[in-house]
Motif scaffolding. Structure first.
Motif, mmCIF file in Angstrom:
data_model
loop_
_atom_site.group_PDB
_atom_site.id
_atom_site.type_symbol
_atom_site.label_atom_id
_atom_site.label_comp_id
_atom_site.label_asym_id
_atom_site.label_seq_id
_atom_site.Cartn_x
_atom_site.Cartn_y
_atom_site.Cartn_z
ATOM 1 N N THR A 56 0.863 -1.168 -0.355
ATOM 2 C CA THR A 56 0.316 0.017 -0.314
ATOM 3 C C THR A 56 0.917 1.837 -0.624
ATOM 4 O OG1 THR A 56 -1.870 0.971 1.106
ATOM 5 C CG2 THR A 56 -0.227 -0.332 2.543
ATOM 6 N N ALA A 57 0.202 2.345 -0.109
ATOM 7 C CA ALA A 57 1.121 3.655 0.046
ATOM 8 C C ALA A 57 0.198 4.678 0.818
ATOM 9 C CB ALA A 57 1.311 4.057 -1.042
ATOM 10 N N ASP A 58 0.976 5.537 1.348
ATOM 11 C CA ASP A 58 -0.157 6.668 2.124
ATOM 12 C C ASP A 58 -0.379 7.612 1.551
ATOM 13 O OD1 ASP A 58 1.750 8.324 1.224
ATOM 14 O OD2 ASP A 58 2.414 9.070 3.012
ATOM 15 N N ASN A 59 -0.333 7.480 -0.211
ATOM 16 C CA ASN A 59 -1.119 9.168 -0.908
ATOM 17 C C ASN A 59 -1.814 8.467 -1.699
ATOM 18 O OD1 ASN A 59 0.044 8.462 -3.931
ATOM 19 N ND2 ASN A 59 2.797 7.920 -2.808
ATOM 20 N N TYR A 60 -1.745 7.218 -1.409
ATOM 21 C CA TYR A 60 -3.715 6.166 -2.093
ATOM 22 C C TYR A 60 -4.554 6.563 -1.588
ATOM 23 C CZ TYR A 60 -0.190 2.527 -4.408
ATOM 24 O OH TYR A 60 1.066 2.076 -4.960
ATOM 25 N N GLY A 61 -5.167 8.139 -1.885
ATOM 26 C CA GLY A 61 -6.293 8.035 -1.501
ATOM 27 C C GLY A 61 -6.222 9.938 -1.263
ATOM 28 N N PRO A 62 -5.196 10.324 -0.907
ATOM 29 C CA PRO A 62 -4.350 9.915 0.309
ATOM 30 C C PRO A 62 -5.499 9.314 1.208
ATOM 31 C CG PRO A 62 -4.946 12.174 0.145
ATOM 32 C CD PRO A 62 -5.401 11.221 -0.377
ATOM 33 N N ASP A 63 -4.565 9.113 2.188
ATOM 34 C CA ASP A 63 -4.134 7.913 3.137
ATOM 35 C C ASP A 63 -5.842 7.083 3.356
ATOM 36 O OD1 ASP A 63 -2.660 10.290 4.187
ATOM 37 O OD2 ASP A 63 -4.735 11.221 5.426
ATOM 38 N N LEU A 64 -6.457 7.117 2.282
ATOM 39 C CA LEU A 64 -7.724 6.439 2.434
ATOM 40 C C LEU A 64 -7.468 4.686 2.442
ATOM 41 C CD1 LEU A 64 -10.435 5.011 1.900
ATOM 42 C CD2 LEU A 64 -10.432 5.987 -0.223
ATOM 43 N N ALA A 65 -6.080 4.220 1.605
ATOM 44 C CA ALA A 65 -5.273 2.890 1.421
ATOM 45 C C ALA A 65 -5.390 2.548 2.567
ATOM 46 C CB ALA A 65 -4.545 2.480 0.163
ATOM 47 N N GLU A 66 -4.636 2.961 3.124
ATOM 48 C CA GLU A 66 -3.721 2.293 4.703
ATOM 49 C C GLU A 66 -5.406 2.279 5.813
ATOM 50 O OE1 GLU A 66 0.825 4.320 4.628
ATOM 51 O OE2 GLU A 66 -1.054 5.373 5.107
ATOM 52 N N GLU A 67 -5.531 3.383 5.144
ATOM 53 C CA GLU A 67 -6.762 3.109 6.568
ATOM 54 C C GLU A 67 -7.705 1.656 6.149
ATOM 55 O OE1 GLU A 67 -9.138 6.674 6.001
ATOM 56 O OE2 GLU A 67 -7.822 7.646 7.188
ATOM 57 N N LEU A 68 -8.140 2.040 4.704
ATOM 58 C CA LEU A 68 -8.991 0.404 4.751
ATOM 59 C C LEU A 68 -8.166 -1.034 5.168
ATOM 60 C CD1 LEU A 68 -9.800 1.690 1.372
ATOM 61 C CD2 LEU A 68 -10.986 1.076 3.021
ATOM 62 N N VAL A 69 -6.717 -1.302 4.966
ATOM 63 C CA VAL A 69 -5.676 -2.309 5.342
ATOM 64 C C VAL A 69 -6.349 -2.485 6.230
ATOM 65 C CG1 VAL A 69 -3.459 -2.598 5.670
ATOM 66 C CG2 VAL A 69 -4.625 -1.916 3.556
ATOM 67 N N ALA A 70 -6.348 -1.341 7.040
ATOM 68 C CA ALA A 70 -6.189 -1.859 8.894
ATOM 69 C C ALA A 70 -7.808 -1.398 8.979
ATOM 70 C CB ALA A 70 -5.485 -0.270 9.916
ATOM 71 N N LYS A 85 4.888 3.115 1.416
ATOM 72 C CA LYS A 85 5.264 3.649 0.812
ATOM 73 C C LYS A 85 5.128 5.538 1.594
ATOM 74 C CE LYS A 85 4.931 1.225 -3.099
ATOM 75 N NZ LYS A 85 3.261 0.871 -2.406
ATOM 76 N N GLY A 86 6.601 6.436 1.356
ATOM 77 C CA GLY A 86 6.343 7.634 1.798
ATOM 78 C C GLY A 86 7.360 8.115 1.290
ATOM 79 N N GLY A 87 6.715 9.531 0.924
ATOM 80 C CA GLY A 87 8.112 10.307 0.335
ATOM 81 C C GLY A 87 6.881 11.311 -0.922
ATOM 82 N N VAL A 88 5.979 10.675 -0.665
ATOM 83 C CA VAL A 88 4.969 10.942 -1.909
ATOM 84 C C VAL A 88 3.758 12.333 -1.119
ATOM 85 C CG1 VAL A 88 4.176 11.340 -3.978
ATOM 86 C CG2 VAL A 88 5.868 10.393 -3.568
ATOM 87 N N MET A 108 5.226 11.312 7.335
ATOM 88 C CA MET A 108 5.026 10.326 6.802
ATOM 89 C C MET A 108 4.610 8.980 7.573
ATOM 90 S SD MET A 108 6.070 11.769 2.621
ATOM 91 C CE MET A 108 6.303 13.160 2.478
ATOM 92 N N CYS A 109 6.022 8.724 7.851
ATOM 93 C CA CYS A 109 5.967 7.610 9.022
ATOM 94 C C CYS A 109 5.174 6.728 9.836
ATOM 95 C CB CYS A 109 7.380 6.902 8.642
ATOM 96 S SG CYS A 109 7.887 5.205 8.847
ATOM 97 N N TYR A 124 8.770 -0.177 4.847
ATOM 98 C CA TYR A 124 8.429 1.132 4.614
ATOM 99 C C TYR A 124 9.427 2.139 3.403
ATOM 100 C CZ TYR A 124 7.697 6.408 5.503
ATOM 101 O OH TYR A 124 6.863 7.165 4.751
ATOM 102 N N GLN A 125 8.683 1.516 2.046
ATOM 103 C CA GLN A 125 9.679 1.783 0.649
ATOM 104 C C GLN A 125 9.298 3.493 0.706
ATOM 105 O OE1 GLN A 125 7.537 -1.451 -1.548
ATOM 106 N NE2 GLN A 125 6.114 -1.274 -0.288
ATOM 107 N N LEU A 126 10.598 4.220 0.083
ATOM 108 C CA LEU A 126 10.394 5.133 -0.366
ATOM 109 C C LEU A 126 10.047 5.455 -1.532
ATOM 110 C CD1 LEU A 126 11.692 8.722 0.167
ATOM 111 C CD2 LEU A 126 13.933 7.308 -0.591
ATOM 112 N N HIS A 127 8.881 6.241 -1.768
ATOM 113 C CA HIS A 127 8.438 6.987 -2.633
ATOM 114 C C HIS A 127 9.021 6.834 -4.308
ATOM 115 C CE1 HIS A 127 3.432 5.693 -3.640
ATOM 116 N NE2 HIS A 127 4.563 5.281 -4.932
#
Length: 285
Positions: A56-70, A85-88, A108-109, A124-127
């Motif tokens: 996943t990534a923090d900017n998918y949504g943004p924030d939404l994809a991580e929230e859905l995973v949880a 991922k973070g950095g974007v 971001m992390c 944790y991936q540097l996007h």
């Protein structure tokens, strides 16, 4: 026989065919794509079917994809690896801003930790590498977070072989690379070779090019698919699994039916003649 699993960093074994969350968000990875309950159902079904790597990534949504995973998967079962991922920074559906300043990467992390409801992110991936910030500072920030126990391993996204070589000289915490790679697009073949040499995972993004790939190679794919009773997409994913043992495709979808089809690609066993035909597609593209 192709391996079914890969050990990220040597200590996180995952099934090589994972699941990516980008398609749970709307066009341009902005906002929701459909009903929240449907997205949750797809994530839960993926894990029920044996997926152990969620990308996943923090900017998918943004924030939404991580929230859905949880929402779908927390508390996380043993053996489930969450990579984010973070950095974007996103400010709109077509607005992407790279920010690799150490203080921003830390913020971001820590925000991802809260959204994912976890104390430590597995990978944790540097996007994107920020060209305005020395690579040593960007990777140094991630190494600090790792030393604090907030990150277990580090990954890179969209890097060249030269950049990866430089990064490996700066830190030993890198376990994965995520570049675009598929049947017709093998521009990152040199990066894949470098990953194999260093036993790093390579997570190919756009493994099916949102369907365009399977249309572009229709005749060859139809022939191979017909021999195996498979779909074009399944053959394209199976080729990735056969091509290199460090390739870990994470195709995404918001459809339960498409999820099932993608995951069944792991059961497609290509023979040498199939692989030779599919290998030649890049030359004809």
């Amino acid at each position: 026989m192709i391996p079914d699993t890969f050990a990220l960093g040597g200590d996180l074994p995952v099934r090589r065919l994972g699941y990516g969350t980008a398609q749970l968000t709307g066009p341009g990875y902005w906002g929701p794509r459909g009903e929240r309950a449907d997205a949750v159902a797809v994530l839960r079904r993926a894990v029920e079917r044996g997926v152990t790597l969620i990308d996943t990534a923090d900017n998918y949504g943004p924030d939404l994809a991580e929230e859905l995973v949880a929402e779908a998967l927390h508390p996380y079962r043993d053996g489930l690896v969450i990579a984010t991922k973070g950095g974007v920074v996103r400010t709109g559906d077509s607005a992407w801003h790279i920010d690799g300043r150490p203080e921003r990467l830390r913020a971001m992390c820590e925000a991802s930790l809260r959204r994912l409801r976890t104390d430590r992110i597995d990978v944790y991936q540097l996007h994107r590498l920020d060209p305005r910030v020395p690579m040593a500072e960007q990777l140094g920030a991630l190494d600090e977070l790792r030393a604090e126990g907030k990150i277990r391993h580090v990954g890179l996204d969209s890097v060249t072989a030269v950049q990866l070589t430089e990064a490996l000289g700066l830190t030993s915490s890198i376990v994965s690379v995520q570049n675009r790679f598929n049947l017709l697009d093998r521009e990152s073949a040199d990066v894949l070779d470098l990953c194999a040499a260093h036993e790093l995972a390579f997570l190919p993004w756009f493994p099916l090019a949102n369907g365009a790939l399977t249309d572009g190679a229709a005749d060859t794919l139809d022939g191979v698919a017909g021999r195996h009773g498979a779909s074009r997409g399944q053959v394209a994913l199976a080729w990735l699994l056969h091509h290199s043992p460090v390739l870990l495709p994470t195709p995404g979808t918001g459809s339960l039916a498409h999820l099932e089809e993608n995951l069944e690609a792991a059961e497609v066993r290509l023979d040498a003649s199939d692989v030779s035909l599919l290998d030649a597609l890049a030359d004809a593209a």
